[in-house]
Write a protein that holds these residues in place. Structure first.
Motif, PDB file in Angstrom:
ATOM      1  N   HIS A  27       0.837  -1.198   0.000  1.00 46.92           N
ATOM      2  CA  HIS A  27       0.000   0.000   0.000  1.00 46.92           C
ATOM      3  C   HIS A  27       0.871   1.247   0.000  1.00 46.92           C
ATOM      4  CE1 HIS A  27      -2.322   3.232   2.076  1.00 46.92           C
ATOM      5  NE2 HIS A  27      -3.227   2.836   1.195  1.00 46.92           N
ATOM      6  N   ARG A  28       0.509   2.180  -0.856  1.00 44.85           N
ATOM      7  CA  ARG A  28       1.239   3.448  -0.926  1.00 44.85           C
ATOM      8  C   ARG A  28       0.363   4.534  -0.332  1.00 44.85           C
ATOM      9  NH1 ARG A  28       3.147   4.313  -6.983  1.00 44.85           N
ATOM     10  NH2 ARG A  28       4.044   6.165  -5.961  1.00 44.85           N
ATOM     11  N   PRO A  29       0.713   5.060   0.809  1.00 48.01           N
ATOM     12  CA  PRO A  29      -0.136   6.073   1.448  1.00 48.01           C
ATOM     13  C   PRO A  29      -0.189   7.364   0.629  1.00 48.01           C
ATOM     14  CG  PRO A  29       1.963   5.872   2.595  1.00 48.01           C
ATOM     15  CD  PRO A  29       1.921   4.764   1.580  1.00 48.01           C
ATOM     16  N   ARG A  30      -1.332   8.001   0.679  1.00 47.73           N
ATOM     17  CA  ARG A  30      -1.495   9.295   0.006  1.00 47.73           C
ATOM     18  C   ARG A  30      -0.897  10.395   0.874  1.00 47.73           C
ATOM     19  NH1 ARG A  30      -7.863   8.393  -0.356  1.00 47.73           N
ATOM     20  NH2 ARG A  30      -7.318   8.159   1.852  1.00 47.73           N
ATOM     21  N   LEU A  31      -0.700  11.547   0.256  1.00 46.77           N
ATOM     22  CA  LEU A  31      -0.136  12.669   0.995  1.00 46.77           C
ATOM     23  C   LEU A  31      -1.056  13.078   2.134  1.00 46.77           C
ATOM     24  CD1 LEU A  31       2.103  14.785   1.227  1.00 46.77           C
ATOM     25  CD2 LEU A  31       0.824  16.224  -0.375  1.00 46.77           C
ATOM     26  N   ASP A  33      -2.919  11.184   3.870  1.00 47.57           N
ATOM     27  CA  ASP A  33      -2.911  10.210   4.965  1.00 47.57           C
ATOM     28  C   ASP A  33      -1.805  10.507   5.973  1.00 47.57           C
ATOM     29  OD1 ASP A  33      -4.997   8.900   3.721  1.00 47.57           O
ATOM     30  OD2 ASP A  33      -3.665   7.547   2.609  1.00 47.57           O
ATOM     31  N   ASN A  39      -4.690  16.810   4.051  1.00 44.43           N
ATOM     32  CA  ASN A  39      -6.028  16.265   4.249  1.00 44.43           C
ATOM     33  C   ASN A  39      -7.058  17.380   4.362  1.00 44.43           C
ATOM     34  OD1 ASN A  39      -8.305  15.213   6.266  1.00 44.43           O
ATOM     35  ND2 ASN A  39      -7.434  13.445   5.206  1.00 44.43           N
ATOM     36  N   SER A  42      -7.731  18.875   0.939  1.00 46.01           N
ATOM     37  CA  SER A  42      -8.653  18.052   0.146  1.00 46.01           C
ATOM     38  C   SER A  42     -10.093  18.288   0.579  1.00 46.01           C
ATOM     39  CB  SER A  42      -8.286  16.576   0.289  1.00 46.01           C
ATOM     40  OG  SER A  42      -7.004  16.306  -0.225  1.00 46.01           O
ATOM     41  N   HIS A 103     -13.929  13.190  -5.915  1.00 43.18           N
ATOM     42  CA  HIS A 103     -12.744  13.709  -5.212  1.00 43.18           C
ATOM     43  C   HIS A 103     -12.780  13.336  -3.732  1.00 43.18           C
ATOM     44  CE1 HIS A 103      -9.183  16.215  -4.958  1.00 43.18           C
ATOM     45  NE2 HIS A 103      -9.697  16.816  -3.896  1.00 43.18           N
ATOM     46  N   LYS A 106     -11.732   9.676  -3.458  1.00 39.38           N
ATOM     47  CA  LYS A 106     -10.334   9.401  -3.792  1.00 39.38           C
ATOM     48  C   LYS A 106      -9.364  10.041  -2.805  1.00 39.38           C
ATOM     49  CE  LYS A 106      -8.986   9.300  -8.056  1.00 39.38           C
ATOM     50  NZ  LYS A 106      -8.812   7.863  -8.257  1.00 39.38           N
ATOM     51  N   SER A 107      -9.760  11.117  -2.147  1.00 43.15           N
ATOM     52  CA  SER A 107      -8.797  11.819  -1.309  1.00 43.15           C
ATOM     53  C   SER A 107      -9.080  11.732   0.189  1.00 43.15           C
ATOM     54  CB  SER A 107      -8.741  13.307  -1.709  1.00 43.15           C
ATOM     55  OG  SER A 107     -10.002  13.927  -1.501  1.00 43.15           O
ATOM     56  N   ASP A 111      -8.477   4.171   1.308  1.00 47.04           N
ATOM     57  CA  ASP A 111      -8.096   3.653  -0.008  1.00 47.04           C
ATOM     58  C   ASP A 111      -7.383   2.311   0.088  1.00 47.04           C
ATOM     59  OD1 ASP A 111      -5.694   4.548   1.090  1.00 47.04           O
ATOM     60  OD2 ASP A 111      -4.860   5.105  -0.858  1.00 47.04           O
TER      61      ASP A 111
END
Length: 346
Positions: A27-31, A33, A39, A42, A103, A106-107, A111
């Motif tokens: 898993h690649r964490p989002r910015l 997260d 956050n 977003s 959005h 996804k943000s 995920d």
């Protein structure tokens, strides 16, 4: 010369009965997260998109009342402007809800990949309970309860989005529903008995039979119709398509033999299905096509329906020429134009 033949055995590779599950990629964490500021950004973006949706819906409703369409004004300006404002507002309102929801998912929502083993479609009580719990988990994951601004934005956007549909509909419920108006058009002779000239639409230029070549098509309206006090209403009923064919291609009944002139025929432009403008002419097949639902009419055979949902032929306008060669209407259509209705009589 000796040629040696070498037999090589082919190695047979047996395929395994079951492949090893490679598993999910890391898993690649989002910015958002890892960074609370990202956050929050977003969340503000989603809020801004919902706000645009709300404002667009309000603008559409305001435009409906602020830009009234006056059929007696004799101008298409207000009609075009009102249609643009309502359409753009309605489109942005609905688009904003969709983009904001995407959005948000996804943000801001979880995920992480989730794997669910296949099972029978019919589930037991435990399975259904698990499904309900998963649904509730999704609601909690959306964090709608912890984001009051987003809760208000999505509620306002969803509440206002249907209004651009409903307000014009409700506003027109009290309109004039007198369908007898469709039994008479501006092609009818005036009180003095003068016949009406055929003129180009929208330039209002009278048409001579000599300038209508075989295979050509003219969009036609009654001459000087723009001077009519109810121009838009009358034009909506009286628009006509004029086509010239080889007279040998026409299949005319004895009753309608005098309705055309040297291969020139005129038919109502209003589709008999739901009233869309029939404006596409296929020169090779002599077919008129309605772009809305593909109803197709045969010009050579009294504009009878050859394809599509239309229930009857296009009404024909009887035409003739005057002493100067200009095309004129002999009289009005012999039947109501447009879609069928209960009170319609031929």
């Amino acid at each position: 010369m000796t040629i040696e033949h070498t037999d090589r055995s082919t190695d047979v590779v047996e395929h395994p009965e079951q492949f090893t599950n490679p598993g999910l990629p890391p898993h690649r964490p989002r910015l958002g997260d890892e960074d609370p500021k990202a956050n929050k950004l977003s969340e503000r973006i989603v809020l801004a998109i919902f706000t645009v949706s709300v404002l667009a819906s309000i603008a559409s409703i305001v435009g409906y009342f602020a830009i009234p369409v006056d059929p007696e004004a004799g101008s298409m300006g207000n009609t075009r402007l009102s249609t643009i404002v309502i359409g753009v507002g309605l489109g942005l309102g609905m688009l904003g809800i969709g983009v904001a929801a995407i959005h948000w998912a996804k943000s801001l929502m979880n995920d992480h990949d989730k794997v669910e083993e296949r099972h029978e479609i019919a589930g037991d009580e435990e399975t259904r309970g698990t499904a309900v719990e998963m649904f509730n988990e999704g609601v909690r994951d959306a964090s709608i309860a912890r984001r009051p601004l987003l809760k208000g934005a999505v509620g306002g956007a969803l509440a206002l989005a249907p209004l651009p549909f409903l307000v014009p509909l409700i506003g027109n419920l009290g309109g004039d529903w007198d369908v007898s108006r469709f039994k008479r058009t501006a092609w009818a002779p005036g009180d003095n008995g003068d016949r009406v000239y055929l003129a180009t639409d929208p330039t209002n230029r009278r048409i001579k039979a000599a300038e209508v070549t075989v295979g050509s098509l003219f969009h036609v309206m009654p001459w000087n119709l723009p001077e009519h006090p109810n121009y838009l209403d009358e034009k909506a009923k009286a628009v006509v398509l004029l086509v010239r064919l080889d007279p040998q291609d026409l299949k005319e009944t004895e009753e309608r033999a005098s309705w055309s002139y040297d291969g020139i025929v005129a038919y109502s432009k209003i589709c008999t299905h739901v009233g869309c403008p029939v404006a596409l002419y296929e020169r090779e097949t002599h077919h008129l096509l309605c772009p809305c639902h593909q109803s197709t009419f045969d010009v050579t055979d009294e504009a009878k329906v050859v394809f599509g949902p239309a229930g009857r032929a296009l009404p024909q306008l009887p035409i003739d020429v005057d002493e100067n060669g200009y095309l004129v209407a002999q009289r009005d259509f012999d039947e109501p134009i447009g879609p069928s209705f209960w009170e319609r009589e031929r």
